[in-house]
Design an enzyme around this catalytic site. Sequence first.
Site, mmCIF file in Angstrom:
data_model
loop_
_atom_site.group_PDB
_atom_site.id
_atom_site.type_symbol
_atom_site.label_atom_id
_atom_site.label_comp_id
_atom_site.label_asym_id
_atom_site.label_seq_id
_atom_site.Cartn_x
_atom_site.Cartn_y
_atom_site.Cartn_z
ATOM 1 N N GLY A 38 -20.078 18.921 23.716
ATOM 2 C CA GLY A 38 -20.947 17.409 25.139
ATOM 3 C C GLY A 38 -19.039 16.478 24.930
ATOM 4 O O GLY A 38 -19.685 15.018 25.265
ATOM 5 N N THR A 57 -16.860 15.545 27.273
ATOM 6 C CA THR A 57 -16.626 15.344 29.193
ATOM 7 C C THR A 57 -17.453 14.390 29.124
ATOM 8 O O THR A 57 -17.060 13.621 30.710
ATOM 9 C CB THR A 57 -17.605 16.735 30.161
ATOM 10 O OG1 THR A 57 -18.852 16.688 29.805
ATOM 11 C CG2 THR A 57 -16.982 17.593 29.803
ATOM 12 N N ARG A 58 -19.068 13.993 28.818
ATOM 13 C CA ARG A 58 -18.949 12.466 28.946
ATOM 14 C C ARG A 58 -19.852 11.440 28.235
ATOM 15 O O ARG A 58 -19.621 12.166 27.501
ATOM 16 C CB ARG A 58 -20.524 12.579 29.862
ATOM 17 C CG ARG A 58 -19.519 13.899 31.626
ATOM 18 C CD ARG A 58 -21.443 13.826 32.762
ATOM 19 N NE ARG A 58 -22.788 14.461 31.642
ATOM 20 C CZ ARG A 58 -23.645 14.579 32.235
ATOM 21 N NH1 ARG A 58 -24.019 14.324 32.902
ATOM 22 N NH2 ARG A 58 -24.884 14.923 31.963
ATOM 23 N N ASN A 75 -21.305 16.881 18.960
ATOM 24 C CA ASN A 75 -21.545 15.301 19.255
ATOM 25 C C ASN A 75 -23.208 15.673 20.641
ATOM 26 O O ASN A 75 -23.474 15.403 21.607
ATOM 27 C CB ASN A 75 -21.030 14.978 20.455
ATOM 28 C CG ASN A 75 -20.898 14.041 21.499
ATOM 29 O OD1 ASN A 75 -21.696 12.644 21.417
ATOM 30 N ND2 ASN A 75 -21.499 13.994 22.797
ATOM 31 N N SER A 132 -28.309 9.457 15.051
ATOM 32 C CA SER A 132 -28.944 8.283 15.920
ATOM 33 C C SER A 132 -29.545 7.404 15.477
ATOM 34 O O SER A 132 -30.263 8.060 14.479
ATOM 35 C CB SER A 132 -29.987 9.022 16.901
ATOM 36 O OG SER A 132 -30.272 7.894 17.741
ATOM 37 N N TYR A 148 -37.592 12.834 19.948
ATOM 38 C CA TYR A 148 -36.133 12.668 20.158
ATOM 39 C C TYR A 148 -35.498 12.098 18.520
ATOM 40 O O TYR A 148 -34.338 13.211 18.287
ATOM 41 C CB TYR A 148 -35.785 11.685 20.935
ATOM 42 C CG TYR A 148 -34.753 11.548 20.503
ATOM 43 C CD1 TYR A 148 -33.270 12.467 21.063
ATOM 44 C CD2 TYR A 148 -33.625 9.767 19.853
ATOM 45 C CE1 TYR A 148 -31.515 11.753 21.384
ATOM 46 C CE2 TYR A 148 -32.779 9.739 19.659
ATOM 47 C CZ TYR A 148 -30.925 10.687 20.401
ATOM 48 O OH TYR A 148 -30.198 10.584 20.474
ATOM 49 N N THR A 182 -35.473 15.135 15.697
ATOM 50 C CA THR A 182 -34.318 16.135 16.157
ATOM 51 C C THR A 182 -33.561 15.696 15.285
ATOM 52 O O THR A 182 -32.885 16.321 14.302
ATOM 53 C CB THR A 182 -34.097 16.804 17.446
ATOM 54 O OG1 THR A 182 -33.582 15.526 18.373
ATOM 55 C CG2 THR A 182 -35.382 16.824 18.215
ATOM 56 N N LYS A 183 -33.273 14.355 15.461
ATOM 57 C CA LYS A 183 -31.699 13.776 14.894
ATOM 58 C C LYS A 183 -32.073 12.917 13.452
ATOM 59 O O LYS A 183 -31.186 13.276 12.733
ATOM 60 C CB LYS A 183 -31.491 12.383 16.006
ATOM 61 C CG LYS A 183 -31.119 12.694 16.894
ATOM 62 C CD LYS A 183 -30.175 13.286 17.333
ATOM 63 C CE LYS A 183 -29.363 12.553 18.425
ATOM 64 N NZ LYS A 183 -28.092 14.263 18.879
#
Length: 251
Positions: free
Chosen positions: A11, A13-14, A83, A134, A148, A151-152
């Site tokens: 991940g 590229t941004r 990431n 996170s 969310y 998952t983190k």
Amino acid sequence: MFKGKNVVITGGTRGIGRAIAERFNSLGAKVFVLYASSESQAKELESKGIVTIKCNVSKRDQVIEASKKVREITNNVDVIVNNAGVMYTMPFEEFDEEKYRRMMDINLNGTIYVIHTFLPFMKERGGVIVNIASNAGIGTSAVGTTFYAITKSAVIMLTRRLAFELGKYNIRVNAVAPGWVETDLTVSGKSPEETEKIKQWFRDRTVLHTTGRPEDIAGIVTFLSSDDAKYITGQVIVADGGRIDYLTHSL
């Protein structure tokens, strides 16, 4: 600092991933970025000497193919940064199974696939794994982040377990748990007014009264990956400006 080192970032590229990739690149590393979309951003990174490989980390076969492309260039990977991630906000009562499964597939399963696939690159001479978790996974009050957060929190436990399992190979495993950082992921689809309202909500819940930048996280990742942190493993570094709205504790 990282001259002669090979770094794989998912991940990248941004947002946070791009900041991490550019930081490692500036410090002399050979950087490999795995990305699922953002072709134009990938080309920008390539112009800086970064190798980009299109790969959806939630698809194990694509991760294996990506590892083969890395293998064409090097047999060693010194650092893995997981990431790649996705976030959907939804109240528990509005559970959307498709969105939940996508978060689990990318945030957790993708992390597992990448580590398992690239582990042979590291076993002989050791290395470092940094997982981007996170502070939601530790238990903040941010509305709509329950699924969310699940998952983190799993990524955090994976980090701790792998620190036990991979220490015998001299592989250190740590995580960074960012608070709210302004990226494409966190402001997508929102107007400037909506974004400012969100930023103020988070500012009001930190002792520093601020929100994060991708560069703030990149610096922590390169520290954890360096010899300055060679006695650190199994840890979760929380970078959230001093959040005060945790379920069971605060700063």
